[in-house]
Enzyme design. Sequence first.
Site, PDB file in Angstrom:
ATOM      1  N   SER A 109       0.864  -1.157  -0.030  1.00 31.54           N
ATOM      2  CA  SER A 109      -0.063  -0.066   0.003  1.00 31.54           C
ATOM      3  C   SER A 109       0.728   1.193   0.080  1.00 31.54           C
ATOM      4  O   SER A 109       0.574   2.226  -0.772  1.00 31.54           O
ATOM      5  CB  SER A 109      -0.894  -0.091   1.048  1.00 31.54           C
ATOM      6  OG  SER A 109      -1.658  -1.277   1.354  1.00 31.54           O
ATOM      7  N   HIS A 119       0.582   4.543   4.482  1.00 32.89           N
ATOM      8  CA  HIS A 119       0.009   5.444   2.984  1.00 32.89           C
ATOM      9  C   HIS A 119       0.290   6.708   2.975  1.00 32.89           C
ATOM     10  O   HIS A 119       0.708   7.279   2.046  1.00 32.89           O
ATOM     11  CB  HIS A 119      -1.544   5.197   3.587  1.00 32.89           C
ATOM     12  CG  HIS A 119      -2.183   3.949   3.422  1.00 32.89           C
ATOM     13  ND1 HIS A 119      -3.689   3.684   3.221  1.00 32.89           N
ATOM     14  CD2 HIS A 119      -1.550   2.783   3.041  1.00 32.89           C
ATOM     15  CE1 HIS A 119      -3.877   2.389   3.253  1.00 32.89           C
ATOM     16  NE2 HIS A 119      -2.465   1.793   2.973  1.00 32.89           N
TER      17      HIS A 119
END
Length: 300
Positions: A197, A250
């Site tokens: 991610s 993230h």
Amino acid sequence: MGPDVPAGAAPEEGHRLPGCYRHPERETGIGCARCGRPICPDCMVSASVGFQCPECVREGHQGAREARTRYGGAPALDRALVTKVLIGLNLLVFLLTEYLRPELGADLELWSVSYPYRPDGLAAGPHEWYRLVTAMFVHAGVMHVALNMVSLWVLGPQLERVLGRWRFLGLYVASGLAGGACTYALGGVRVESVGASGAIFGLLGATVVLFKANRAPLRPVMTLLVVNLVITFALARPNLSGVVIDWKAHVGGLLAGVVTGVGLMYAPRAHRNLVQGLTVAGVVAAALLVVVVHTAQLSG
């Protein structure tokens, strides 16, 4: 070069035509249009005017300007090769850690424990920092890997096409490392994280920069970014489904992707390779510096 012989005319009796410069045993009445060397049919290379020898053709190609993408990458027939390889590696590692050798996951995930007197994982020192890379290919469940690979396939080919393979790979790796470093630095005394991610959010950040550089409407990509950030923070804590998203990876990957994207896409043409290389190296160095400093703080 020997005397001219009219096309189609046989040489006079007792007169031999010159031999090909590469195959002396082969007589020929044709010479290279550039250097005049005698050349046989096997050595002839058609040119706009007459024929050329292989050496002159090679010299001409060396002087020709190599084609490049807008941001300096080498064009390729398969413009999504790196994206496909990354997806393949992620799926391969998922199969290994999920079904074939589950115990391998503990050795590859981003893991750190900094309780007094028994640091483990990243906190144990440089010999464990390989986890910053390997954790980018480990996923927790089918849904996790499926969502990440779909996102990689949506974002990857476009960036790989305009950046070229090596610049795209540098962007991906730098973003993934930055996401892991951010997780490690902000995760507290116990850190456990897996997934691509961070790298994928880096691609998303670079896509925003790409749209800006091309003066394309930003609303679609900004909407996608906002939606992903909302989901990130909404699932940042355990919920009924047990899903926990690592918002630190993230955010770290996103910031690294934006910075790397700016360096890759706004580098001045005169010094493009230098600026692009320094940008990727700088982001990687910054991520490693965060890891070094945080490890020193834990052991201090």
